[in-house]
Design an enzyme around this catalytic site. Structure first.
Site, PDB file in Angstrom:
ATOM      1  N   HIS A  69       0.823  -1.203   0.000  1.00 51.37           N
ATOM      2  CA  HIS A  69       0.000   0.000   0.000  1.00 51.37           C
ATOM      3  C   HIS A  69       0.858   1.254   0.000  1.00 51.37           C
ATOM      4  O   HIS A  69       1.985   1.254   0.490  1.00 51.37           O
ATOM      5  CB  HIS A  69      -0.959   0.030   1.196  1.00 51.37           C
ATOM      6  CG  HIS A  69      -0.293  -0.092   2.533  1.00 51.37           C
ATOM      7  ND1 HIS A  69       0.200  -1.293   3.020  1.00 51.37           N
ATOM      8  CD2 HIS A  69      -0.042   0.827   3.503  1.00 51.37           C
ATOM      9  CE1 HIS A  69       0.712  -1.116   4.221  1.00 51.37           C
ATOM     10  NE2 HIS A  69       0.596   0.171   4.539  1.00 51.37           N
ATOM     11  N   PHE A  70       0.297   2.294  -0.576  1.00 48.76           N
ATOM     12  CA  PHE A  70       0.902   3.625  -0.528  1.00 48.76           C
ATOM     13  C   PHE A  70       0.222   4.445   0.558  1.00 48.76           C
ATOM     14  O   PHE A  70      -0.987   4.346   0.759  1.00 48.76           O
ATOM     15  CB  PHE A  70       0.721   4.357  -1.864  1.00 48.76           C
ATOM     16  CG  PHE A  70       1.627   3.883  -2.963  1.00 48.76           C
ATOM     17  CD1 PHE A  70       2.921   4.377  -3.090  1.00 48.76           C
ATOM     18  CD2 PHE A  70       1.180   2.953  -3.886  1.00 48.76           C
ATOM     19  CE1 PHE A  70       3.746   3.945  -4.111  1.00 48.76           C
ATOM     20  CE2 PHE A  70       2.006   2.521  -4.911  1.00 48.76           C
ATOM     21  CZ  PHE A  70       3.298   3.021  -5.027  1.00 48.76           C
TER      22      PHE A  70
END
Length: 213
Positions: free
Chosen positions: A153-154
């Site tokens: 995930h960012f």
């Protein structure tokens, strides 16, 4: 290792009325213990250019119960984005692929392209929704790199008054190790709606700019 389970993987036609609908397929790319897989499984995609009403049942934060409430801000056939429930700042959001991809190198080429596209859109939307014009984009791979949830995930993290922070505190909070307070449910609902509307505005602006070329 826990056995993998199947989740419904929606097609792009599931939220595009201009295309014929197709039958959803199932994917084994899900880990039962992964909270992000759970989010992906319970929130269906919608057209980000025309998001549902904030009272729509498909946006109900409690769909992830008994896990913590989830405040969705983007849901496409391949990606989901939502507010961090322990944000480093107002507007801290997470963007991840629907399938279980532990690290960035596990993401498919198609998923990578869509992540890149929406990372810019989400950044612009968070700026619009919060009024904060500086932000970090952070992506950690593995426990030694401060990755807590093993589902790639960012982080998009707004940075108010960055110049007033001491350098050592900035370094810690940039990588997710700073002071974090739990997101209030009522504030989360209102903020998620502002960001969803901002995403739609950015997409419409992109369409208008493309039409002028």
């Amino acid at each position: 290792m826990a056995p993998k389970t199947s989740i419904t993987v929606p097609s792009p036609t599931d939220f595009d009325p201009g295309l014929p609908r197709s039958t959803s397929s199932t994917s084994p790319d899900s880990e039962p213990s992964c909270p992000f897989c759970h989010i992906s499984a319970v929130f269906p995609p919608y057209n980000p250019s025309d998001p549902p009403s904030p009272t729509s049942p498909i946006l109900n934060p409690e769909l992830t119960s008994p896990q913590p409430s989830t405040f969705i801000i983007l849901s496409t056939p391949h990606l989901v984005a939502f507010l961090d429930i322990m944000p480093l700042s107002v507007g801290h959001v997470l963007l991840c692929p629907r399938p279980h991809r532990p690290k960035l190198t596990d993401v498919s080429a198609a998923e990578s392209a869509e992540l890149g596209r929406y990372l810019r859109i989400l950044s612009a939307a968070v700026v619009r929704a919060t009024g904060i014009h500086d932000w970090n984009v952070v992506q950690n791979n593995g426990a030694a790199a401060a990755q807590v949830v093993p589902h790639m995930h960012f982080h998009v993290i707004p940075r108010p008054e960055l110049r007033d922070q001491r350098s050592e505190r900035f370094t810690a909070t940039m990588f997710g190790r700073g002071q974090r307070d739990e997101l209030d449910e009522e504030e989360g609902v209102a903020l998620a709606e502002r960001v969803r509307r901002a995403v739609a505005e950015v997409l419409r602006a992109d369409e208008e700019a493309g039409a002028k070329l």
